[in-house]
Design a protein around this motif. Structure first.
Motif, mmCIF file in Angstrom:
data_model
loop_
_atom_site.group_PDB
_atom_site.id
_atom_site.type_symbol
_atom_site.label_atom_id
_atom_site.label_comp_id
_atom_site.label_asym_id
_atom_site.label_seq_id
_atom_site.Cartn_x
_atom_site.Cartn_y
_atom_site.Cartn_z
ATOM 1 N N ILE A 89 31.084 73.426 65.269
ATOM 2 C CA ILE A 89 30.945 72.603 66.475
ATOM 3 C C ILE A 89 31.634 71.252 66.289
ATOM 4 C CG2 ILE A 89 29.280 71.405 67.940
ATOM 5 C CD1 ILE A 89 27.309 73.688 67.356
ATOM 6 N N LYS A 90 31.463 70.687 65.103
ATOM 7 C CA LYS A 90 31.998 69.345 64.843
ATOM 8 C C LYS A 90 33.513 69.313 64.923
ATOM 9 C CE LYS A 90 31.922 65.732 61.284
ATOM 10 N NZ LYS A 90 31.406 65.366 59.946
ATOM 11 N N PHE A 91 34.175 70.383 64.475
ATOM 12 C CA PHE A 91 35.622 70.373 64.402
ATOM 13 C C PHE A 91 36.273 71.282 65.445
ATOM 14 C CE2 PHE A 91 34.216 68.983 60.239
ATOM 15 C CZ PHE A 91 34.960 67.822 60.094
ATOM 16 N N THR A 92 35.538 71.542 66.512
ATOM 17 C CA THR A 92 36.108 72.279 67.648
ATOM 18 C C THR A 92 36.064 71.371 68.863
ATOM 19 O OG1 THR A 92 35.346 74.397 66.737
ATOM 20 C CG2 THR A 92 35.934 74.341 69.071
ATOM 21 N N GLU A 93 37.231 70.968 69.331
ATOM 22 C CA GLU A 93 37.301 70.044 70.454
ATOM 23 C C GLU A 93 37.367 70.770 71.796
ATOM 24 O OE1 GLU A 93 40.577 67.473 69.812
ATOM 25 O OE2 GLU A 93 39.690 66.498 68.039
ATOM 26 N N GLU A 94 37.855 72.000 71.778
ATOM 27 C CA GLU A 94 38.017 72.746 73.015
ATOM 28 C C GLU A 94 37.813 74.228 72.737
ATOM 29 O OE1 GLU A 94 41.268 73.154 76.672
ATOM 30 O OE2 GLU A 94 41.894 72.444 74.700
ATOM 31 N N GLY A 95 37.174 74.918 73.672
ATOM 32 C CA GLY A 95 36.951 76.354 73.483
ATOM 33 C C GLY A 95 35.502 76.637 73.168
ATOM 34 N N GLY A 96 35.244 77.256 72.010
ATOM 35 C CA GLY A 96 33.867 77.604 71.706
ATOM 36 C C GLY A 96 33.687 78.120 70.294
ATOM 37 N N VAL A 97 32.453 78.537 70.039
ATOM 38 C CA VAL A 97 32.042 79.063 68.735
ATOM 39 C C VAL A 97 31.275 80.357 68.973
ATOM 40 C CG1 VAL A 97 30.694 78.625 66.646
ATOM 41 C CG2 VAL A 97 31.865 76.731 67.788
ATOM 42 N N ASN A 98 31.564 81.370 68.172
ATOM 43 C CA ASN A 98 30.887 82.656 68.306
ATOM 44 C C ASN A 98 30.232 83.035 66.982
ATOM 45 O OD1 ASN A 98 30.233 85.176 69.674
ATOM 46 N ND2 ASN A 98 31.705 86.127 68.293
ATOM 47 N N VAL A 99 28.942 83.356 67.036
ATOM 48 C CA VAL A 99 28.189 83.814 65.863
ATOM 49 C C VAL A 99 27.784 85.266 66.118
ATOM 50 C CG1 VAL A 99 26.185 83.452 64.390
ATOM 51 C CG2 VAL A 99 27.341 81.494 65.420
ATOM 52 N N ARG A 100 28.214 86.134 65.241
ATOM 53 C CA ARG A 100 27.944 87.565 65.409
ATOM 54 C C ARG A 100 27.230 88.079 64.174
ATOM 55 N NH1 ARG A 100 26.778 92.353 67.846
ATOM 56 N NH2 ARG A 100 27.730 94.112 66.786
ATOM 57 N N ILE A 101 26.067 88.709 64.341
ATOM 58 C CA ILE A 101 25.282 89.257 63.240
ATOM 59 C C ILE A 101 25.244 90.782 63.368
ATOM 60 C CG2 ILE A 101 23.016 89.352 62.128
ATOM 61 C CD1 ILE A 101 22.502 86.535 63.033
ATOM 62 N N GLY A 102 25.674 91.455 62.318
ATOM 63 C CA GLY A 102 25.643 92.914 62.264
ATOM 64 C C GLY A 102 25.127 93.371 60.915
ATOM 65 N N TYR A 103 25.308 94.636 60.605
ATOM 66 C CA TYR A 103 24.806 95.154 59.332
ATOM 67 C C TYR A 103 25.552 96.421 58.944
ATOM 68 C CZ TYR A 103 22.297 99.057 61.507
ATOM 69 O OH TYR A 103 21.985 100.212 62.167
ATOM 70 N N ARG A 104 25.435 96.767 57.664
ATOM 71 C CA ARG A 104 25.974 98.028 57.154
ATOM 72 C C ARG A 104 24.934 98.639 56.212
ATOM 73 N NH1 ARG A 104 30.357 96.244 55.084
ATOM 74 N NH2 ARG A 104 29.666 96.045 52.922
ATOM 75 N N PRO A 105 24.491 99.865 56.443
ATOM 76 C CA PRO A 105 23.468 100.479 55.583
ATOM 77 C C PRO A 105 23.981 100.655 54.151
ATOM 78 C CG PRO A 105 23.711 101.694 57.648
ATOM 79 C CD PRO A 105 24.867 100.748 57.575
ATOM 80 N N GLU A 106 23.098 100.414 53.186
ATOM 81 C CA GLU A 106 23.392 100.622 51.774
ATOM 82 C C GLU A 106 22.193 101.296 51.123
ATOM 83 O OE1 GLU A 106 26.221 100.168 50.456
ATOM 84 O OE2 GLU A 106 27.278 98.808 51.825
#
Length: 854
Positions: A310-327
């Protein structure tokens, strides 16, 4: 598992052994030597490769095995008549091949075997005798000189390399010691800075509460923001020193990933969004609901990276994506954080893993002002067995890819939609209003993942005409629109809300008219918000609560509560805060007394300390639930705890608690819990709470000797021994209504925090300060007694109580020291307790002495 360089060396040894065996095998066949040795050579090679591939046995055994096989082959080669003059050449080749092992015994054995072979030739084969010619003798002598010189030279270089290695080890040890000393220094400096910084924050908070000229108020606001920023950097320094010292140990506890994500969403929502960034939080609904790991550290990593994006993004946006892989051990939790910010060049990417690195003199892409953000995030991830990888295309944003191994306690999906077949959603967002294609991708990806993961029917349109068509062709139940779309035609959407659930995705400052039927989903936009709304669980993301928060203070007249805690100050706080809502409060100091009271008195709600000596909160809860043939099975029992890590709510619910409230009690959290667990008839809005009647000399309740005390009896202070009274500092009587805020701040007391915990009541806060000083002698004596008895379990409980009471009066530095010792006691770190115990007592005495002087 062997290190990569060690594995490479072992691969080279296996190849050398195989080549040596192969060459010797060919020579054996060609010369007609003993053919029965061929299977033995093959067996030796098979053993070497098996150990290498399976990585079995210690490294030294593997190296000695290879060297031994090669030396045996050397001896076999040398005991034949035709090989006499070739022995020195083979010996030199072996010296070169095995020199990298740095083993002098190989040289000694090789020299001994060479001598033995010469003796064998002289005594058995008689190829060396007095009849040998001059040229053969010269060749034999030169071969011996070359062999022994090669052995001597190799021995010299092995010795020099050993000396050099010891020097490097010594320098490395000194560097490590220096690093630890620097870490200790940073830790000490951080602790010393806490008091003045808390004073700056506290005084500025007090000043902002007064009537000031606009210019002075702006200056005080700047001072407060600067103080909070510096306080955050101090916390980063403490985290960094813990990582450098190697004392960081991840927890293995059950938690819900949705709780972690919700913490980060809440943090983001509270931040100022000056650039109006589009922040999207996406999660795969099929991620297991309950994981096993360290939720607090995962949350910390996410907050560091999201804050910096957020601090170093002046224009546009931020996306946080949480997923997983079975082990096989559970899952790999996969987190991707993308932004449209300034990104990083290739040269910066190669340096970004260095501690304290900053991209340039003016800013840093992934760290705060000290350059500690990335080292802390990387250290936390390494401690949990995870890793982080960054990708950036020049100055076109940054992509952080995180993988963390986690156990699985419940493999049910983390987001489940009730009656998914009855839901049909339409989303109307106009893509041209987004400045970046990436932002459109963020929203499209979240919507698509949510529809697929939840198994619901959903459609997306980019114009109003498309929305009309969807209405005609589908039985829509929900329509999601952006704030700009709503403002273009408010009347249409208000009319649409008569038949559908219309949800506006809006900035946090946006509000609807009082008569509107629409719902607001304030940014940041998240999959959790959408799923909770579709499930009708509006309180899970605060929709109903945000409405209630804007109403007048509420009361809970007619509600009778029992507060249970082994610390008197916590009971006084609980009684004062709960009493401010019109609740009638009884108190007791032990779990056994709480059970006895519940047998005699019907309560509407119970607040129960989770961590008490002897009869703890969980045992007390089980006993209460069993009373009167299960009459208290549905009674709201709220856990009081100072351990407020992510996932705490789920943990306490699993123990049987209805909800939990962190200590010291915060009014916003308490109000949320009261609205949730009490029946609607017990909450009366629009009334001012009654004045809390608390005499200056009131003391908390203490256990009665002969059973529970009557609820309307007057609390009687516990009697103290003469020694305890003598040890306690003199405290001035609580007279007057004004508090010396400036003197308290100079004493290291965060008055704003203390007043907040005391419901804003100055008299109540003064009483807490008096009680903290008055009880310091006896509390300190208890801590010292447990320390001398090496009873670390109860020691942890007592410093846990000190942590809570110190924070109640705003003594944040003392509370932080007590927390460190509490955690050390829980993990059995006796050395840490021995090193820090005296410092805690000195800090305790210093705070009390300053308060007594005031």
């Amino acid at each position: 598992m062997r290190a990569r360089e060690q594995t490479s060396r072992h691969l080279l040894l296996a190849i050398i052994t195989t080549v040596s065996s192969g060459m010797l095998g060919l020579i054996t066949v060609a010369m007609g030597w003993e053919l029965w040795t061929l299977p033995l050579m093959a067996a030796g090679c098979f053993s070497v490769w098996s150990l290498h591939i399976a990585k079995l046995g210690p490294d030294i055994f593997y190296e000695d095995l290879c060297a031994g096989l090669i030396l045996l082959q050397f001896f076999f080669f040398g005991v034949h008549r035709s090989s006499l003059f070739d022995i020195p050449a083979v010996a030199c080749i072996i010296i070169l091949a095995l020199f990298s092992l740095n083993k002098k015994w190989i040289l000694y054995v090789l020299a001994a075997l060479y001598v033995l072979v010469l003796v064998y030739h002289a005594l058995i084969l008689h190829t060396i005798s007095r009849d040998i010619g001059f040229q053969d003798g010269l060749r034999l002598g030169l071969g011996a000189v070359v062999t022994f010189c090669g052995v001597a030279l190799a021995g010299y270089w092995i010795k020099q390399r050993s000396i050099q290695r010891k020097w490097y080890d010594h320098v490395f040890a000194e560097l490590e010691a220096s690093g630890r000393q620097n870490a200790v220094f940073l830790s000490n400096v951080s602790h010393e800075l806490r008091t003045p910084i808390n004073m700056v924050i506290g005084l500025s908070e007090v000043a902002l509460g007064k009537e000031l000229r606009p210019d002075i108020q702006a200056d005080m606001t700047s001072i407060q923001l600067a103080g909070k920023r510096l306080s955050s950097q101090i916390n980063n320094m403490l985290d960094y020193t813990e990582i450098v010292e190697g004392t960081l140990k991840p927890e293995r506890e059950e938690y819900m990933i949705t709780s972690v994500l919700n913490d980060v969403i809440t943090m983001t929502a509270l931040q100022s969004n000056r650039n109006h960034l589009e922040i999207v939080f996406d999660i795969d609904p099929k991620v297991p609901a309950v994981l096993i790991g360290d939720a607090e550290k995962i949350s910390h990593v996410l907050k560091i990276l999201v804050e910096n994006s957020i601090k170093f993004t002046e224009e546009g946006g931020v996306n946080v994506r949480i997923g997983y892989r079975p082990e096989h051990y559970g899952i790999n939790l996969i987190i991707d954080i993308c932004d449209t910010g300034i990104g990083m060049t290739d040269s910066q990417m190669t340096q970004m893993y260095d501690d304290f690195y900053q991209a340039d003199s003016g800013s840093s892409r992934l760290v705060g002002g000290l350059g500690l953000g990335l080292p802390i995030a990387r250290g936390l991830l390494n401690a949990m067995g995870g890793f982080i990888h960054f990708e950036s295309k020049g100055h076109q944003g940054l992509h952080a890819h995180i993988v963390i191994p986690q156990g699985v306690a419940d493999d049910q999906p983390c987001i489940v939609l009730d009656h998914a077949d009855q839901v049909c959603v339409a989303c109307y967002f106009r893509p041209e209003r987004y400045s970046c294609d990436e932002v459109r991708g963020y929203y499209d990806s979240l919507i698509l993942n949510l529809l697929r993961g939840l198994g619901i029917n959903g459609y997306q349109t980019h114009d109003l005409e498309g929305l009309f068509k969807l209405q005609r062709s589908h039985s829509l139940t929900h329509v999601f629109i952006a704030q700009s779309e709503y403002e273009e035609d408010r009347a249409y959407y208000e009319g649409l809300a008569d038949t559908l659930r219309v949800v506006v995705i809006a900035e946090k400052e946006f509000t609807l008219d009082s008569g509107s039927k629409l719902l607001i989903m304030h940014k940041p936009f998240s999959a959790l918000s959408v799923a909770n709304l579709l499930n009708g669980d509006l309180e899970a993301r605060g929709f109903a609560e945000s409405q209630a928060a804007g109403r007048k203070p509420f009361t809970c007249t007619g509600v009778r509560a029992l507060a249970v805690d082994d610390e008197e100050m916590n009971l006084v706080v609980a009684k004062g805060v709960l009493g401010s809502y019109g609740i009638e409060v009884d108190t007791c100091l032990s779990g056994k007394e709480a059970v006895a009271r519940c047998e005699a008195i019907p309560y509407d709600i119970i607040f129960l300390d989770h961590m008490m000596p002897g009869f703890d909160g969980v045992q007390t809860l089980k006993k209460i639930r069993e009373l009167l043939s299960g009459a208290y099975q549905d009674l709201p029992v709220i856990a009081l705890t100072a351990n407020t890590v992510s996932g705490a709510r789920e943990m306490f619910r699993s123990e049987g608690f209805t909800e939990f409230v962190p200590k010291p009690i915060e009014r916003t959290v308490l109000e949320r819990v009261l609205r949730k667990v009490l029946p609607d008839r017990s909450i009366q809005y629009g009334e001012d709470p009654p004045e809390r009647d608390m005499p200056e000399d009131e003391e908390p309740a203490v256990p009665a000797e002969d059973g529970p005390r009557a609820p309307d009896s007057v609390p009687v202070p516990a009697e103290r021994t003469e020694a305890a009274e003598a040890a306690e500092p003199a405290v001035p009587p609580a007279v007057g209504s004004g508090l010396p805020y400036d003197r308290l701040a100079r004493a290291g007391i965060d008055t704003a925090l203390g007043l907040d915990y005391c419901a804003g009541d100055e008299g109540f806060f003064r009483e807490m300060l008096r009680m903290f000083c008055a009880q310091s002698g006896s509390k300190k004596a208890e801590i010292v007694s447990l320390y001398e008895a090496a009873d670390w379990t109860d020691y942890a409980i007592k410093v846990h109580a000190l942590k809570s009471t110190a924070l109640t009066i705003g003594a944040t530095a003392l509370s932080a020291q007590a927390k460190e010792l509490e955690l050390a006691g829980k993990r059995g770190d006796v050395d840490f307790i021995l090193a820090r115990h005296a410092a805690l007592l000195r800090a305790y005495d210093e705070v009390c002495a300053r308060l007594a002087g005031i």
